[in-house]
Design a protein around this motif. Sequence first.
Motif, short mmCIF file in Angstrom:
data_model
loop_
_atom_site.label_atom_id
_atom_site.label_comp_id
_atom_site.label_asym_id
_atom_site.label_seq_id
_atom_site.Cartn_x
_atom_site.Cartn_y
_atom_site.Cartn_z
N TYR A 135 5.44 4.62 -5.32
CA TYR A 135 3.97 4.12 -5.89
C TYR A 135 2.92 4.74 -5.02
CZ TYR A 135 0.23 1.17 -7.44
OH TYR A 135 -0.66 0.48 -7.98
N ILE A 136 3.06 4.93 -3.82
CA ILE A 136 1.97 5.40 -2.92
C ILE A 136 2.07 6.96 -3.08
CG2 ILE A 136 1.49 6.05 -0.49
CD1 ILE A 136 2.65 3.39 0.30
N GLU A 137 2.75 7.54 -3.44
CA GLU A 137 2.97 9.27 -3.80
C GLU A 137 2.24 9.21 -4.96
OE1 GLU A 137 6.37 10.65 -0.43
OE2 GLU A 137 6.97 10.34 -2.65
N GLU A 138 2.98 8.70 -6.13
CA GLU A 138 2.50 8.71 -7.29
C GLU A 138 0.72 8.54 -7.63
OE1 GLU A 138 4.10 7.38 -11.80
OE2 GLU A 138 3.94 5.86 -10.01
N HIS A 139 0.23 7.60 -7.00
CA HIS A 139 -1.15 7.10 -6.74
C HIS A 139 -1.91 8.12 -5.86
CE1 HIS A 139 0.92 4.07 -9.27
NE2 HIS A 139 -0.27 4.14 -10.08
N HIS A 140 -1.47 8.75 -5.04
CA HIS A 140 -2.00 9.78 -3.94
C HIS A 140 -2.87 8.70 -2.95
CE1 HIS A 140 -1.00 12.89 -6.68
NE2 HIS A 140 -1.64 12.39 -7.65
N LEU A 141 -2.01 7.66 -2.48
CA LEU A 141 -2.59 6.85 -1.71
C LEU A 141 -2.25 7.16 -0.01
CD1 LEU A 141 -1.84 3.15 -3.17
CD2 LEU A 141 -3.70 4.83 -3.40
N SER A 142 -2.95 6.73 0.67
CA SER A 142 -2.65 7.09 2.16
C SER A 142 -2.43 5.88 2.85
CB SER A 142 -4.14 7.78 2.78
OG SER A 142 -3.65 8.01 4.14
N LEU A 143 -1.12 5.72 3.42
CA LEU A 143 -0.59 4.60 3.99
C LEU A 143 -1.17 4.49 5.55
CD1 LEU A 143 1.32 2.09 4.00
CD2 LEU A 143 2.97 3.45 4.83
N GLU A 144 -1.89 3.36 5.77
CA GLU A 144 -2.47 3.35 7.28
C GLU A 144 -1.87 2.16 8.07
OE1 GLU A 144 -6.70 3.13 7.43
OE2 GLU A 144 -6.89 5.03 6.19
N TRP A 145 -1.22 1.37 7.42
CA TRP A 145 -0.45 0.15 8.27
C TRP A 145 0.55 -0.45 7.52
CZ3 TRP A 145 -2.09 -1.58 12.84
CH2 TRP A 145 -3.51 -1.25 13.36
N LEU A 172 0.16 -4.97 18.53
CA LEU A 172 0.41 -6.42 18.61
C LEU A 172 -0.92 -7.26 18.50
CD1 LEU A 172 3.02 -6.74 21.50
CD2 LEU A 172 3.44 -6.40 19.00
N PHE A 173 -0.97 -7.90 17.24
CA PHE A 173 -2.35 -8.78 17.02
C PHE A 173 -2.47 -9.86 17.63
CE2 PHE A 173 -2.35 -5.96 12.79
CZ PHE A 173 -3.17 -5.18 13.13
N ASN A 174 -3.64 -10.14 18.29
CA ASN A 174 -4.13 -11.59 18.70
C ASN A 174 -4.67 -12.12 17.54
OD1 ASN A 174 -3.39 -11.49 21.48
ND2 ASN A 174 -4.79 -9.54 21.52
N ASP A 175 -4.76 -13.62 17.69
CA ASP A 175 -5.75 -14.20 16.60
C ASP A 175 -7.12 -13.83 16.68
OD1 ASP A 175 -6.00 -16.56 15.08
OD2 ASP A 175 -7.13 -17.54 16.63
N GLY A 176 -7.71 -13.52 15.53
CA GLY A 176 -9.02 -13.00 15.27
C GLY A 176 -9.15 -11.53 15.32
N ASP A 177 -8.12 -10.75 15.71
CA ASP A 177 -8.10 -9.40 15.75
C ASP A 177 -8.68 -8.85 14.30
OD1 ASP A 177 -7.77 -8.94 18.26
OD2 ASP A 177 -5.52 -8.21 18.06
N CYS A 178 -9.12 -7.57 14.10
CA CYS A 178 -9.67 -6.96 13.08
C CYS A 178 -8.91 -5.71 12.99
CB CYS A 178 -11.26 -6.92 13.14
SG CYS A 178 -12.29 -8.15 13.07
N PHE A 179 -8.75 -5.10 11.95
CA PHE A 179 -8.35 -3.75 11.81
C PHE A 179 -8.95 -3.08 10.22
CE2 PHE A 179 -5.39 -6.76 9.82
CZ PHE A 179 -4.89 -6.12 8.45
N LYS A 180 -8.71 -1.86 10.22
CA LYS A 180 -9.54 -1.15 9.29
C LYS A 180 -8.24 -0.78 8.04
CE LYS A 180 -13.91 -1.53 9.45
NZ LYS A 180 -14.76 -1.80 8.27
N ILE A 181 -8.61 -0.67 6.66
CA ILE A 181 -7.80 0.22 5.92
C ILE A 181 -8.65 0.85 5.02
CG2 ILE A 181 -6.21 -0.08 4.05
CD1 ILE A 181 -5.29 -2.90 4.93
N GLY A 182 -9.11 1.87 5.37
CA GLY A 182 -10.10 2.78 4.95
C GLY A 182 -11.47 1.90 5.22
N GLN A 183 -12.20 1.62 4.29
CA GLN A 183 -13.40 0.76 4.35
C GLN A 183 -13.29 -0.63 4.39
OE1 GLN A 183 -16.32 2.43 5.22
NE2 GLN A 183 -14.76 4.38 5.21
N LEU A 184 -11.99 -1.14 4.11
CA LEU A 184 -11.64 -2.62 3.99
C LEU A 184 -11.50 -3.16 5.39
CD1 LEU A 184 -10.71 -5.10 2.18
CD2 LEU A 184 -8.60 -4.05 2.22
N THR A 185 -11.86 -4.18 5.68
CA THR A 185 -11.79 -4.93 7.10
C THR A 185 -10.68 -6.04 6.73
OG1 THR A 185 -13.75 -4.53 7.73
CG2 THR A 185 -12.62 -6.11 9.07
N GLY A 186 -9.55 -5.95 7.59
CA GLY A 186 -8.48 -6.74 7.59
C GLY A 186 -8.81 -7.81 9.07
#
Length: 298
Positions: free
Chosen positions: A67-77, A135-149
Amino acid sequence: MDCVLPITPNLAVQPEVIPFYDQHTQTLSYIVRDPDSSACAIIDPVADFDYASGGLHFAQADQLIHYIEEHHLSLEWILETHIHADHLTSANYLQQHIGGKLAIGNKVTEVQYTFAKFFNDIHSLPCDGSQFNTLFNDGDCFKIGQLTGHVLHTPGHTPACVSYVMGNAMFVGDTLFMPDSGTARTDFPGGDAKILYQSIQRIFSLPDSMRLFMCHDYCPDGRQLQFESSVKEEREKNIHINSQISEQDFITLRQQRDATLAMPQLIIPSLQVNVRAGKLPAPADNGAIYLKLPINGF
């Protein structure tokens, strides 16, 4: 545990969520795509394992890769919500084939230590989380492109359980199921019904419209597969925990129900592989790889 949330979700952001269902283990894995770029993440990927033959395959993971290859996505996490006891993760396989950083909650070290002792692997299994990139702590943030997790620590099923919030979508792992299926069991080592109740109250304090994505669906009474609910729906209709059920009533219900449950079919191989982030134990001197089976361990 503090019930004040360390996050403020942006409900205006609506990530694309693509589910993948493994019928054998009744597990949902997800690809989550940033709506403003080609960046994506994988949540809770599954490997195919046949206990009778010891056969390990990756057809489920290959679907994600395709799916990722077919839709030309970039896996970050590659994101794990916890150390699963009912399926083997394909996280290491995916990372080797398509990249991405592998992450889990920081309390994974407690789970590793518990099962390193259980399987007598204390001298061969590092219990420092080094098998994961982050290793994530409670409240940590991360990025998927422009999307904040955002990361929310939601223990109770296991000490290491986390949920991931991305825009208006939240991935709750085994903490909650669809309303007609209730909540996660709490009788594994480190599980606690009271703590699970408190974790779910944190989820229930989020906005009503927050979309909740399940890690499992057992299709009770033969109904069709369902994997998405909302905070409002769970708070009003969940058969184990809703606005009408007190903490003590939930604890009593959960403990009584847990006492009737059998161990998951794949718990023994799953734990040994998943604490290693999907890697297998080192080969023996004959070149073969073995998993242990403790007699009367559970």
